[in-house]
Scaffold this motif. Structure first.
Motif, PDB file in Angstrom:
ATOM      1  N   PRO A 105       0.802  -1.226   0.000  1.00  0.00           N
ATOM      2  CA  PRO A 105       0.000   0.000   0.000  1.00  0.00           C
ATOM      3  C   PRO A 105       0.837   1.281   0.000  1.00  0.00           C
ATOM      4  O   PRO A 105       0.424   2.291  -0.559  1.00  0.00           O
ATOM      5  CB  PRO A 105      -0.858  -0.107   1.257  1.00  0.00           C
ATOM      6  N   GLU A 106       2.025   1.238   0.598  1.00  0.00           N
ATOM      7  CA  GLU A 106       2.882   2.438   0.575  1.00  0.00           C
ATOM      8  C   GLU A 106       3.426   2.697  -0.825  1.00  0.00           C
ATOM      9  O   GLU A 106       3.591   3.848  -1.225  1.00  0.00           O
ATOM     10  CB  GLU A 106       4.012   2.323   1.596  1.00  0.00           C
ATOM     11  N   ASP A 107       3.704   1.633  -1.573  1.00  0.00           N
ATOM     12  CA  ASP A 107       4.105   1.811  -2.974  1.00  0.00           C
ATOM     13  C   ASP A 107       2.961   2.410  -3.782  1.00  0.00           C
ATOM     14  O   ASP A 107       3.169   3.312  -4.604  1.00  0.00           O
ATOM     15  CB  ASP A 107       4.525   0.480  -3.602  1.00  0.00           C
ATOM     16  N   LEU A 108       1.747   1.923  -3.547  1.00  0.00           N
ATOM     17  CA  LEU A 108       0.580   2.459  -4.241  1.00  0.00           C
ATOM     18  C   LEU A 108       0.369   3.932  -3.885  1.00  0.00           C
ATOM     19  O   LEU A 108       0.061   4.749  -4.758  1.00  0.00           O
ATOM     20  CB  LEU A 108      -0.668   1.638  -3.897  1.00  0.00           C
ATOM     21  N   PHE A 109       0.549   4.266  -2.617  1.00  0.00           N
ATOM     22  CA  PHE A 109       0.429   5.666  -2.187  1.00  0.00           C
ATOM     23  C   PHE A 109       1.471   6.535  -2.900  1.00  0.00           C
ATOM     24  O   PHE A 109       1.155   7.606  -3.414  1.00  0.00           O
ATOM     25  CB  PHE A 109       0.590   5.775  -0.664  1.00  0.00           C
TER      26      PHE A 109
END
Length: 159
Positions: A105-109
């Motif tokens: 999710p941090e990569d997506l953010f």
């Protein structure tokens, strides 16, 4: 002799303008919260961000000023931090609904933020349209965000 100003430095003035701009931006983004959760809401948030930047380019340029960002007052950092946290929360909701559920999710953010902020910069910075002969329409500008969110196929953005 100069009059006493409410702002001691240029940095103080720019910070106050940036805070006012960020509050206005968050007001516009908040209008999207009535939409269903997931990728549609993420698109609406990103679109509201880009649209606000297009409608308020002077505010946006002050907000993105490197000196303002480097020395952001607590209030500005809090506003922008809350905005980022809202995006993170919505990414997690979208992942629970099976959107890119195997991705970090941090990569997506990071990717969504880069696409959204980059799109707003391209849309508002006068250096992009003229020398590069780019005539960005709103749909062309938002197409990479839609594609990232898997709301259109790459061929849907061709004209």
């Amino acid at each position: 002799m100069m009059k006493n100003s409410a702002f001691k430095t240029k940095a103080d003035l720019l910070a106050a303008i940036a805070i006012e701009g960020a509050q206005s931006l968050m007001h516009d983004v908040a209008q999207t919260q009535a939409l269903p959760e997931g990728t549609s809401l993420l698109l609406a948030i990103s679109t509201a961000y880009v649209d606000w930047a297009i409608q308020h380019p002077a505010y946006y340029q002050v907000m993105r000023n490197p000196d303002v960002m480097r020395y952001a007052p607590d209030q500005l950092a809090e506003i922008l931090g809350d905005f980022g946290q809202g995006q993170r929360t919505e990414i997690l909701r979208a992942q629970k609904a099976h959107w890119r559920s195997g991705d970090d999710p941090e990569d997506l953010f990071l990717h969504l933020t880069a696409l959204t902020v980059g799109t707003a910069i391209i849309a508002t910075d006068p250096i992009y349209p003229k020398p590069a002969s780019i005539t960005p329409t709103r749909e062309k500008l938002l197409a990479p965000i839609r594609e990232f969110l898997e709301l259109c196929a790459p061929s849907d953005q061709e004209e």
